[in-house]
Design a protein around this motif. Structure first.
Motif, PDB file in Angstrom:
ATOM      1  N   TYR A 101      37.751  52.623  21.310  1.00 19.52           N
ATOM      2  CA  TYR A 101      36.942  51.663  20.580  1.00 19.52           C
ATOM      3  C   TYR A 101      37.578  50.278  20.683  1.00 19.52           C
ATOM      4  O   TYR A 101      38.641  50.104  21.247  1.00 19.52           O
ATOM      5  CB  TYR A 101      36.785  52.092  19.115  1.00 19.52           C
ATOM      6  CG  TYR A 101      38.074  52.480  18.439  1.00 19.52           C
ATOM      7  CD1 TYR A 101      38.561  53.783  18.528  1.00 19.52           C
ATOM      8  CD2 TYR A 101      38.804  51.562  17.715  1.00 19.52           C
ATOM      9  CE1 TYR A 101      39.747  54.134  17.927  1.00 19.52           C
ATOM     10  CE2 TYR A 101      39.985  51.910  17.105  1.00 19.52           C
ATOM     11  CZ  TYR A 101      40.456  53.197  17.206  1.00 19.52           C
ATOM     12  OH  TYR A 101      41.623  53.557  16.610  1.00 19.52           O
ATOM     13  N   LYS A 103      39.456  48.062  19.376  1.00 22.53           N
ATOM     14  CA  LYS A 103      40.594  47.582  18.591  1.00 22.53           C
ATOM     15  C   LYS A 103      41.364  46.609  19.465  1.00 22.53           C
ATOM     16  O   LYS A 103      42.004  46.993  20.430  1.00 22.53           O
ATOM     17  CB  LYS A 103      41.465  48.764  18.209  1.00 22.53           C
ATOM     18  CG  LYS A 103      42.726  48.437  17.433  1.00 22.53           C
ATOM     19  CD  LYS A 103      43.460  49.746  17.122  1.00 22.53           C
ATOM     20  CE  LYS A 103      44.749  49.526  16.368  1.00 22.53           C
ATOM     21  NZ  LYS A 103      45.394  50.828  16.050  1.00 22.53           N
TER      22      LYS A 103
ATOM     23  N   TYR B  33      35.053  46.100  12.170  1.00 22.49           N
ATOM     24  CA  TYR B  33      36.500  45.881  12.233  1.00 22.49           C
ATOM     25  C   TYR B  33      36.886  44.773  11.258  1.00 22.49           C
ATOM     26  O   TYR B  33      36.154  43.794  11.098  1.00 22.49           O
ATOM     27  CB  TYR B  33      36.918  45.439  13.644  1.00 22.49           C
ATOM     28  CG  TYR B  33      36.468  46.358  14.756  1.00 22.49           C
ATOM     29  CD1 TYR B  33      35.193  46.244  15.308  1.00 22.49           C
ATOM     30  CD2 TYR B  33      37.318  47.320  15.272  1.00 22.49           C
ATOM     31  CE1 TYR B  33      34.778  47.078  16.331  1.00 22.49           C
ATOM     32  CE2 TYR B  33      36.914  48.164  16.302  1.00 22.49           C
ATOM     33  CZ  TYR B  33      35.638  48.034  16.820  1.00 22.49           C
ATOM     34  OH  TYR B  33      35.226  48.865  17.835  1.00 22.49           O
ATOM     35  N   TRP B  34      38.060  44.913  10.685  1.00 23.56           N
ATOM     36  CA  TRP B  34      38.673  43.840   9.903  1.00 23.56           C
ATOM     37  C   TRP B  34      39.953  43.405  10.617  1.00 23.56           C
ATOM     38  O   TRP B  34      40.756  44.247  11.061  1.00 23.56           O
ATOM     39  CB  TRP B  34      39.037  44.303   8.495  1.00 23.56           C
ATOM     40  CG  TRP B  34      37.897  44.404   7.534  1.00 23.56           C
ATOM     41  CD1 TRP B  34      37.185  45.522   7.206  1.00 23.56           C
ATOM     42  CD2 TRP B  34      37.355  43.344   6.729  1.00 23.56           C
ATOM     43  NE1 TRP B  34      36.231  45.235   6.263  1.00 23.56           N
ATOM     44  CE2 TRP B  34      36.309  43.907   5.944  1.00 23.56           C
ATOM     45  CE3 TRP B  34      37.641  41.988   6.578  1.00 23.56           C
ATOM     46  CZ2 TRP B  34      35.561  43.154   5.037  1.00 23.56           C
ATOM     47  CZ3 TRP B  34      36.888  41.249   5.675  1.00 23.56           C
ATOM     48  CH2 TRP B  34      35.866  41.827   4.926  1.00 23.56           C
ATOM     49  N   TYR B  35      40.120  42.077  10.707  1.00 18.89           N
ATOM     50  CA  TYR B  35      41.330  41.489  11.264  1.00 18.89           C
ATOM     51  C   TYR B  35      41.861  40.455  10.275  1.00 18.89           C
ATOM     52  O   TYR B  35      41.114  39.910   9.459  1.00 18.89           O
ATOM     53  CB  TYR B  35      41.042  40.768  12.599  1.00 18.89           C
ATOM     54  CG  TYR B  35      40.676  41.674  13.739  1.00 18.89           C
ATOM     55  CD1 TYR B  35      39.350  42.047  13.957  1.00 18.89           C
ATOM     56  CD2 TYR B  35      41.639  42.163  14.616  1.00 18.89           C
ATOM     57  CE1 TYR B  35      39.002  42.882  15.007  1.00 18.89           C
ATOM     58  CE2 TYR B  35      41.303  42.996  15.677  1.00 18.89           C
ATOM     59  CZ  TYR B  35      39.983  43.343  15.863  1.00 18.89           C
ATOM     60  OH  TYR B  35      39.647  44.171  16.904  1.00 18.89           O
ATOM     61  N   PHE B  45      44.937  43.398  13.781  1.00 22.40           N
ATOM     62  CA  PHE B  45      43.957  44.413  13.418  1.00 22.40           C
ATOM     63  C   PHE B  45      44.345  45.032  12.082  1.00 22.40           C
ATOM     64  O   PHE B  45      45.531  45.312  11.829  1.00 22.40           O
ATOM     65  CB  PHE B  45      43.939  45.486  14.503  1.00 22.40           C
ATOM     66  CG  PHE B  45      43.228  46.746  14.126  1.00 22.40           C
ATOM     67  CD1 PHE B  45      43.924  47.835  13.623  1.00 22.40           C
ATOM     68  CD2 PHE B  45      41.851  46.854  14.287  1.00 22.40           C
ATOM     69  CE1 PHE B  45      43.280  49.007  13.283  1.00 22.40           C
ATOM     70  CE2 PHE B  45      41.195  48.022  13.951  1.00 22.40           C
ATOM     71  CZ  PHE B  45      41.898  49.103  13.449  1.00 22.40           C
ATOM     72  N   TYR B  48      39.336  49.923  11.155  1.00 21.72           N
ATOM     73  CA  TYR B  48      38.131  50.142  11.953  1.00 21.72           C
ATOM     74  C   TYR B  48      37.257  51.175  11.244  1.00 21.72           C
ATOM     75  O   TYR B  48      37.754  52.214  10.793  1.00 21.72           O
ATOM     76  CB  TYR B  48      38.533  50.625  13.343  1.00 21.72           C
ATOM     77  CG  TYR B  48      37.496  51.450  14.099  1.00 21.72           C
ATOM     78  CD1 TYR B  48      37.783  52.769  14.471  1.00 21.72           C
ATOM     79  CD2 TYR B  48      36.268  50.911  14.456  1.00 21.72           C
ATOM     80  CE1 TYR B  48      36.863  53.520  15.173  1.00 21.72           C
ATOM     81  CE2 TYR B  48      35.344  51.660  15.159  1.00 21.72           C
ATOM     82  CZ  TYR B  48      35.642  52.969  15.512  1.00 21.72           C
ATOM     83  OH  TYR B  48      34.722  53.715  16.209  1.00 21.72           O
ATOM     84  N   CYS B  92      35.958  39.597   9.906  1.00 19.45           N
ATOM     85  CA  CYS B  92      35.235  40.849  10.084  1.00 19.45           C
ATOM     86  C   CYS B  92      34.444  40.752  11.392  1.00 19.45           C
ATOM     87  O   CYS B  92      33.942  39.674  11.745  1.00 19.45           O
ATOM     88  CB  CYS B  92      34.292  41.060   8.912  1.00 19.45           C
ATOM     89  SG  CYS B  92      33.221  42.504   9.045  1.00 19.45           S
ATOM     90  N   SER B  94      31.618  43.142  14.001  1.00 20.93           N
ATOM     91  CA  SER B  94      30.841  44.363  14.172  1.00 20.93           C
ATOM     92  C   SER B  94      30.347  44.450  15.612  1.00 20.93           C
ATOM     93  O   SER B  94      30.216  43.432  16.304  1.00 20.93           O
ATOM     94  CB  SER B  94      29.643  44.411  13.204  1.00 20.93           C
ATOM     95  OG  SER B  94      28.637  43.490  13.558  1.00 20.93           O
ATOM     96  N   GLU B  98      30.977  51.798  19.299  1.00 21.78           N
ATOM     97  CA  GLU B  98      32.431  51.684  19.207  1.00 21.78           C
ATOM     98  C   GLU B  98      33.062  51.434  20.562  1.00 21.78           C
ATOM     99  O   GLU B  98      34.238  51.148  20.642  1.00 21.78           O
ATOM    100  CB  GLU B  98      33.037  52.959  18.592  1.00 21.78           C
ATOM    101  CG  GLU B  98      33.113  54.163  19.523  1.00 21.78           C
ATOM    102  CD  GLU B  98      31.797  54.898  19.623  1.00 21.78           C
ATOM    103  OE1 GLU B  98      30.792  54.413  19.074  1.00 21.78           O
ATOM    104  OE2 GLU B  98      31.786  55.979  20.244  1.00 21.78           O
ATOM    105  N   SER B 100      34.754  50.123  23.723  1.00 20.65           N
ATOM    106  CA  SER B 100      35.622  48.947  23.758  1.00 20.65           C
ATOM    107  C   SER B 100      35.057  47.818  24.607  1.00 20.65           C
ATOM    108  O   SER B 100      35.536  46.695  24.523  1.00 20.65           O
ATOM    109  CB  SER B 100      37.010  49.328  24.271  1.00 20.65           C
ATOM    110  OG  SER B 100      36.915  49.948  25.538  1.00 20.65           O
ATOM    111  N   ALA B 104      32.001  42.473  20.449  1.00 17.03           N
ATOM    112  CA  ALA B 104      32.183  42.405  19.004  1.00 17.03           C
ATOM    113  C   ALA B 104      31.770  41.023  18.531  1.00 17.03           C
ATOM    114  O   ALA B 104      32.174  40.015  19.098  1.00 17.03           O
ATOM    115  CB  ALA B 104      33.636  42.679  18.632  1.00 17.03           C
TER     116      ALA B 104
END
Lengths: 116, 115
Positions: A101, A103, B33-35, B45, B48, B92, B94, B98, B100, B104
């Motif tokens: 995913y 990250k 995701y939160w960063y 990071f 997730y 944040c 989205s 998912e 990669s 985002a």
């Protein structure tokens, strides 16, 4: 672990000229993705361009292009015909290896100022 | 909505207080995701979400930090007993899936200042 390094904290360029931002990375993966994000003063991160490592051709999006050197683990961003709106912080990023995913690991960022 | 929305835009809180930061992702985006972006640490990071589940919480810096997501949509990041080192911009993002490679989309972040 994956590391992404941007060695230029700040860069400046005159409007209409070309500037190159540097990024190096370290990974043990055989295939991976690399991204450049732009963060203007509004704080919102915007994807500028992406590159898949197995593709030999360098990605291009209008005035933005990359110079991807896989063996050297280098991924630089070239901005042609710079515009005042390009003033922002630029981040090089890549998904962490071993994750399916998004990250992301980010470089430290380069502040780009375009002067009129 | 048209984009990822975060609220509040700015938050000043006293040391020791609890704060809640909200993220409204793009409708239909399953991954969230939160960063955290701070001067000393750059962009890190935090957590997730895939749907309402959080398969990766490895970036949460301490047990004072928690997050939840409800209805596969809105997410809340909670920081209890805030400390000065929690001062940062919380971003944040989205994405539709998912994967990669899926782009985002980021919100404008919440700037948290702990005084």
């Amino acid at each position: 672990a994956q590391t992404v390094t941007q060695s230029q904290p700040e860069m400046s360029v005159q409007e209409a000229e070309t500037v190159t931002l540097s990024c190096t990375y370290d990974t043990s993966e055989s295939n991976y993705y690399l991204f450049w994000y732009k963060q203007p003063p509004s704080r919102q991160m915007i994807l500028v361009i992406r590159q898949e490592a197995y593709k030999q051709q360098n990605a291009t999006e209008n005035r933005f292009s990359v110079n991807f050197q896989k063996a050297a683990k280098s991924f630089s961003l070239k901005i042609s015909d710079s515009q005042l709106g390009d003033t922002a912080m630029y981040f090089c990023a890549s998904p962490l290896p071993g994750t399916s995913y998004g990250k992301l690991t980010f470089g430290q960022g380069t502040i780009l100022t375009v002067h009129p | 909505g048209a984009g990822v929305s975060q609220s509040p835009s700015n938050k000043v809180t006293e040391k020791g207080k609890d704060v809640e930061l909200r993220c409204d992702p793009i409708s239909g985006h399953t991954a969230l995701y939160w960063y955290r972006q701070s001067l000393g640490q750059g962009l890190e990071f935090l957590i997730y979400f895939q749907g309402n589940s959080a398969p990766d919480k490895s970036g949460l810096p301490s047990d004072r930090f928690s997050a939840e997501r409800t209805g596969g949509s809105v997410s809340t990041l909670t920081i209890q007993r805030t400390q000065q080192e929690d001062s940062a911009v919380y971003l944040c993002a989205s994405s539709l899936t998912e994967d990669s490679l899926t782009e985002a989309f980021f919100g404008q972040g919440t700037r948290l200042t702990v005084v």
